[in-house]
Write a protein that holds these residues in place. Structure first.
Motif, PDB file in Angstrom:
ATOM      1  N   UNK A 196      46.661  91.895  -7.631  1.00  0.00           N
ATOM      2  CA  UNK A 196      46.673  93.314  -7.289  1.00  0.00           C
ATOM      3  C   UNK A 196      47.015  94.162  -8.512  1.00  0.00           C
ATOM      4  N   UNK A 197      46.288  95.255  -8.662  1.00  0.00           N
ATOM      5  CA  UNK A 197      46.628  96.228  -9.704  1.00  0.00           C
ATOM      6  C   UNK A 197      46.548  97.612  -9.080  1.00  0.00           C
ATOM      7  N   UNK A 198      47.549  98.411  -9.345  1.00  0.00           N
ATOM      8  CA  UNK A 198      47.499  99.799  -8.899  1.00  0.00           C
ATOM      9  C   UNK A 198      46.553 100.543  -9.847  1.00  0.00           C
ATOM     10  N   UNK A 199      45.387 100.909  -9.336  1.00  0.00           N
ATOM     11  CA  UNK A 199      44.358 101.457 -10.231  1.00  0.00           C
ATOM     12  C   UNK A 199      44.790 102.752 -10.913  1.00  0.00           C
ATOM     13  N   UNK A 200      45.738 103.462 -10.306  1.00  0.00           N
ATOM     14  CA  UNK A 200      46.150 104.715 -10.948  1.00  0.00           C
ATOM     15  C   UNK A 200      46.980 104.426 -12.209  1.00  0.00           C
TER      16      UNK A 200
ATOM     17  N   UNK B 143      32.239  97.254 -17.231  1.00  0.00           N
ATOM     18  CA  UNK B 143      33.357  97.755 -16.452  1.00  0.00           C
ATOM     19  C   UNK B 143      33.831  96.684 -15.459  1.00  0.00           C
ATOM     20  N   UNK B 144      32.865  96.071 -14.787  1.00  0.00           N
ATOM     21  CA  UNK B 144      33.221  95.060 -13.794  1.00  0.00           C
ATOM     22  C   UNK B 144      33.928  93.878 -14.464  1.00  0.00           C
ATOM     23  N   UNK B 145      33.366  93.434 -15.594  1.00  0.00           N
ATOM     24  CA  UNK B 145      33.968  92.303 -16.305  1.00  0.00           C
ATOM     25  C   UNK B 145      35.359  92.667 -16.811  1.00  0.00           C
ATOM     26  N   UNK B 146      35.499  93.876 -17.307  1.00  0.00           N
ATOM     27  CA  UNK B 146      36.801  94.290 -17.835  1.00  0.00           C
ATOM     28  C   UNK B 146      37.845  94.286 -16.716  1.00  0.00           C
ATOM     29  N   UNK B 147      37.468  94.754 -15.552  1.00  0.00           N
ATOM     30  CA  UNK B 147      38.413  94.751 -14.432  1.00  0.00           C
ATOM     31  C   UNK B 147      38.775  93.335 -14.014  1.00  0.00           C
ATOM     32  N   UNK B 148      37.802  92.466 -13.986  1.00  0.00           N
ATOM     33  CA  UNK B 148      38.098  91.075 -13.606  1.00  0.00           C
ATOM     34  C   UNK B 148      39.068  90.456 -14.597  1.00  0.00           C
ATOM     35  N   UNK B 149      38.800  90.696 -15.884  1.00  0.00           N
ATOM     36  CA  UNK B 149      39.651  90.119 -16.911  1.00  0.00           C
ATOM     37  C   UNK B 149      41.061  90.691 -16.812  1.00  0.00           C
ATOM     38  N   UNK B 150      41.144  91.984 -16.594  1.00  0.00           N
ATOM     39  CA  UNK B 150      42.464  92.605 -16.496  1.00  0.00           C
ATOM     40  C   UNK B 150      43.240  92.009 -15.323  1.00  0.00           C
ATOM     41  N   UNK B 151      42.573  91.826 -14.214  1.00  0.00           N
ATOM     42  CA  UNK B 151      43.241  91.237 -13.048  1.00  0.00           C
ATOM     43  C   UNK B 151      43.720  89.822 -13.339  1.00  0.00           C
ATOM     44  N   UNK B 152      42.875  89.054 -14.013  1.00  0.00           N
ATOM     45  CA  UNK B 152      43.258  87.679 -14.343  1.00  0.00           C
ATOM     46  C   UNK B 152      44.474  87.669 -15.266  1.00  0.00           C
ATOM     47  N   UNK B 153      44.453  88.551 -16.266  1.00  0.00           N
ATOM     48  CA  UNK B 153      45.576  88.597 -17.201  1.00  0.00           C
ATOM     49  C   UNK B 153      46.855  88.994 -16.495  1.00  0.00           C
ATOM     50  N   UNK B 154      46.755  89.982 -15.634  1.00  0.00           N
ATOM     51  CA  UNK B 154      47.943  90.455 -14.944  1.00  0.00           C
ATOM     52  C   UNK B 154      48.491  89.363 -14.029  1.00  0.00           C
ATOM     53  N   UNK B 155      47.581  88.662 -13.355  1.00  0.00           N
ATOM     54  CA  UNK B 155      48.016  87.603 -12.448  1.00  0.00           C
ATOM     55  C   UNK B 155      48.772  86.534 -13.235  1.00  0.00           C
TER      56      UNK B 155
ATOM     57  N   UNK C 178      50.289  86.888 -16.093  1.00  0.00           N
ATOM     58  CA  UNK C 178      51.561  87.443 -16.569  1.00  0.00           C
ATOM     59  C   UNK C 178      52.629  87.417 -15.487  1.00  0.00           C
ATOM     60  N   UNK C 179      52.232  87.845 -14.291  1.00  0.00           N
ATOM     61  CA  UNK C 179      53.201  87.884 -13.189  1.00  0.00           C
ATOM     62  C   UNK C 179      53.711  86.489 -12.906  1.00  0.00           C
ATOM     63  N   UNK C 180      52.782  85.542 -12.905  1.00  0.00           N
ATOM     64  CA  UNK C 180      53.104  84.153 -12.646  1.00  0.00           C
ATOM     65  C   UNK C 180      54.074  83.628 -13.708  1.00  0.00           C
ATOM     66  N   UNK C 181      53.747  83.918 -14.972  1.00  0.00           N
ATOM     67  CA  UNK C 181      54.603  83.442 -16.058  1.00  0.00           C
ATOM     68  C   UNK C 181      55.997  84.027 -15.962  1.00  0.00           C
ATOM     69  N   UNK C 182      56.058  85.303 -15.611  1.00  0.00           N
ATOM     70  CA  UNK C 182      57.357  85.956 -15.494  1.00  0.00           C
ATOM     71  C   UNK C 182      58.182  85.256 -14.411  1.00  0.00           C
TER      72      UNK C 182
END
Ligand SMILES: C[S@@+](CC[C@H](N)C(=O)[O-])C[C@H]1O[C@@H](n2cnc3c(N)ncnc32)[C@H](O)[C@@H]1O
Lengths: 429, 336
Positions: A265-269, A316-328, A330-334
């Protein structure tokens, strides 16, 4: 205690190649698994049996779920103990006065030992919690460390290595990003290009589980094609493994995106979207072809950019997918770090941090050293072609990961056994 | 244009390929040259031709290096999820157009009165048909769309694009009604063709570059290769009658049509903030139009939902998004 001989097959192999005597050859008893682990398995199996009996008299949803969860361990333990018992039996037969009996026992010994090793591994796996992303496809991000062209060339070598490994295994892949660097020289000795960043998607269920051990610094030692004096250079390339959603997001995956509980999940704002500004007036005045998109997750500063497609829509679509993967990730690592901190320092030695090198590829010595499992493999070309030698390395890393997970469990077990009993039983990674 | 450092050519040549060095003449930096070369290679791999690939690569790179826009060289430009065919004689769709088209589709979906009445859209000066087709792909079908352009080449290309994208499965297979008609929007006989109870959207990306700006401010690839008819309003007769700057004459006519048809929403692409301000003035200075459209907004290159108020001449106007001023958006009071 941790030096106790492992049952896990891949670990056994790495021990062997590291010159450790084959401990498993001895007709040993249950000591082949760390006692604490067996202890834990027994506890779980006992709980399983108790709950199963309880279920027989009156049904309860929660109990039923727990029975399901524990059954894997209970079954694995039962089989492991059975094999252990027959090994003990064989052991006593070997001491028999009857030569014929001894011969029979000898015949069976090997296969029983192998079986025990296998069952022990299964039990360890059953005891270690499955990584939550394990079943997902993954993204492999490859980026050269700071410094010269050597690292960039080697980044391309790694990219090709993973690509051909997947091709050999029949895993479908997709090149999400392949950015060639702007500055400096010629091609590498094997025709590599100076890679700035590449992302390869392995669109195979379970790829995350298989590749997650590749995350970290990969070091190369070789004489660059340009180096006249024949001096060996050392450079590094970072590899990150991220979980990825299947290419065509099922409704499941999409609902994951909208679910604030989900790692994806990412808050798009909170994301700033930028496109490449046209030079000059824009609109009808220019017909630029650049279609780059850059996304910045402002709270964490995580930034991704995508320019590979002519289509801005696709970028745009690829960038969003990548961002979601990175964030996921990161959250997991944290969370993992948090969980690790709660546990005893027993683990410290087996942890690796982002900066640590995990593997060295030495061209002069035709050797690849996997630092975590301690495995040394010759025939570097085969490794770089993604051949069976790389498969061996993967297997040894899987063994190392399981070992690490087991140590985590053991540490937990100890913490629980400790009289002061801190707080709860910290989340498993 | 400033001369490029010779070392850049060497870099492109060494790092990527001699073809990249060739493309550098028009791309101006190595990463874009590398990207364009990759796209040309992909195109060759995906299309068949009797000519050997190496030869085609050489031909296409040479053509591009001489200045032909990449979209004419490859024959397509992506637009949203669509593949829009491009041919000399018809303007190439721009990224900014793609951005506001996507945003408008979202607004239309959000405010669709009921799913049983199809949305109706009038796209004047449709060119390749990219806006009309883009909306068709983004809106729930059925939709009713009418595209108009003075150029028969454009109309035929728009129809080709409709079929091409339907065949590729990028557009829904036709329960919608979509038509492209050749016509001059200044023609007094146009109106009877536009009968429709009420259009949900009147949209237009008309020619808007002044003669001076055409000579001074357009990129060479635009000036030398794209049709002037699509870029510069040469309508001196109408300009005199309508009493506006010559580059604004299409907006004057479009607003006249809006005053009669009273579509629920209106969107015009503009050249920049100056022109946007003049169009806002035209709306606000007209009693009938300002009665219809109390909401007048200026959209920037990357529009999004949030807006900020900014003073433009005599009016406080909401601005949406980031980048340069790119469009004027009108909305009827009953649609907010
Ligand atoms: C800037 S292009 C826009 C094309 C397309 N809508 C897009 O956004 O890419 C303007 C178009 O208006 C057309 N045009 C010029 N004068 C016209 C007129 N009097 N009536 C109708 N169309 C006209 C041109 O042929 C050209 O295709």
């Amino acid at each position: 205690m941790l030096a106790a001989p492992w049952i896990c097959r891949s670990c056994a192999r790495s021990l062997r190649s590291a010159g450790v005597p084959r401990l498993l050859r001895r007709a040993s008893t249950i000591a082949t698994l760390p006692p604490a682990l067996v202890e834990r398995a027994r506890k779980i199996a006992a709980e399983h049996d108790k709950l199963t009996t309880a279920l027989e008299t009156d049904f309860d949803q929660k109990t039923a779920v727990r029975v399901g969860e524990t059954s894997r361990v209970a079954t694995a333990l039962r089989e492991f103990e059975k094999a252990n018992a027959s090994l003990a039996e064989l052991g006593s037969l070997l001491e028999s006065n009857d030569a014929e009996l001894r011969e029979l026992a000898q015949d069976d010994l090997e296969s029983t030992q192998a079986q025990l090793a296998d069952l022990g591994r299964k039990l360890s796996v059953a005891l270690t919690p499955k990584h939550p992303f394990a079943d997902m496809p993954c993204l492999l991000e490859i980026r050269p460390g700071p410094g010269g062209t050597e690292g960039r060339f080697f980044a391309d070598s790694l990219f090709r290595m993973y690509k051909s490994y997947c091709d050999n295994k029949g895993y479908p892949t997709r090149i999400v990003k392949y950015d060639v660097s702007e500055s400096d020289g010629q091609k590498g000795s094997e025709g590599e290009v100076a890679l700035q960043e590449a992302i390869l998607e392995v669109q195979q269920t379970g790829a995350y589980g298989e590749f997650r051990g590749e995350s970290g610094m990969h070091r190369v030692q070789r004489v660059p094609a340009t180096e006249k004096s024949g001096r060996t250079h050392t450079s590094a390339v970072a590899v990150w493994v991220l979980p990825s959603f299947p290419e065509t997001p099922s409704t499941d995956a999409e609902s994951e995106w909208d679910n604030p509980e989900s790692d994806f999940y990412i808050d798009v704002t909170e994301v700033r979207v930028e496109t490449m500004r046209a030079r000059g007036a824009g609109g009808q005045h220019v017909n630029k072809t650049e279609s780059a998109i850059r996304l910045t997750h402002m709270p964490t500063g995580t930034m991704v950019s995508m320019q590979d497609s002519r289509s801005q829509h696709t970028n745009r679509r690829e960038a969003w997918r990548l961002l979601r993967s990175r964030m996921a990730q990161q959250k997991r690592e944290a969370r993992e770090e948090l969980a690790q901190n709660l546990k005893s320092s027993v683990l410290a030695s087996s942890q690796i941090t982002r900066g640590d090198k995990i593997r060295t590829y030495n061209y002069q010595q035709d050797r690849c050293t996997e630092h975590r499992s301690g495995l040394d493999v010759h025939n570097l070309p085969n490794v770089l072609e993604g051949g069976e030698k790389l498969g061996e390395i993967f297997e040894s890393v899987q063994g190392w990961l399981t070992e690490r997970d087991i140590q985590t469990i053991l540490a937990e077990e100890q913490a629980e056994a400790a009289p002061k009993g801190k707080k709860g039983k910290g989340a498993l990674p | 244009m400033p001369r490029l450092r010779p070392s850049l050519f060497w870099t492109a040549r060494r790092d990527i390929s001699p073809f990249a060095a060739l493309l550098l003449r028009v791309c101006r930096d190595v990463p874009s040259a590398a990207n364009e070369l990759r796209w040309i290679r992909e195109h060759i791999a995906l299309t068949s031709s009797p000519a050997p690939p190496k030869f085609r690569l050489w031909k296409l790179c040479e053509k591009r290096a001489k200045g032909t826009p990449l979209q004419y060289v490859l024959g397509t430009q992506p637009f949203g999820g669509l593949e829009i065919k491009c041919r000399p004689g018809v303007l190439i769709p721009r990224h900014e157009t793609e951005a506001y088209t996507t945003e408008l589709a979202q607004i239309l979906v959000r405010h669709q009165p009921s799913s049983s009445t199809p949305l109706s859209i009038l796209d004047l000066c449709t060119g390749t048909g990219c806006i009309a087709l883009g909306l068709l792909s983004l809106l729930p079908s059925p939709v009713h769309i009418h595209g108009i352009d003075i150029s028969p080449t454009a109309i035929s290309l728009a129809n080709t694009n409709l079929h091409h994208n339907t065949r590729l499965g990028l557009l829904p297979p036709q329960p919608s009604s979509i038509h492209f008609t050749p016509a001059d929007i200044f023609s007094p006989f146009l109106l009877p063709f536009l009968t429709q109870p009420t259009w949900d959207l009147l949209i237009s990306n008309p020619p808007y570059i002044s003669r001076g700006a055409f000579a001074r401010e357009t990129a060479r690839a635009v000036r030398n290769y794209e049709p002037r008819l699509a870029l510069v309003p040469d309508r001196d007769g109408e300009t005199a009658v309508l009493g506006c700057a010559s580059e604004d004459v299409f907006y004057a006519r479009l607003l006249q049509l809006a005053g009669i048809l009273a579509p629920r929403r209106v969107f015009f692409e503009v050249a920049g903030i100056e022109q946007a301000a003049r169009v806002v003035d035209m709306v606000r200075g007209d009693a009938r139009l300002s009665g219809f459209y109390p909401q007048v907004e200026i959209w920037r290159d990357s529009p999004h939902e949030e807006y900020e108020m900014q003073r433009v001449r005599n009016y406080e106007v909401p601005f949406r998004g980031s980048g340069g001023a790119r469009g004027v958006y009108l909305c009827r009071h009953d649609q907010r």
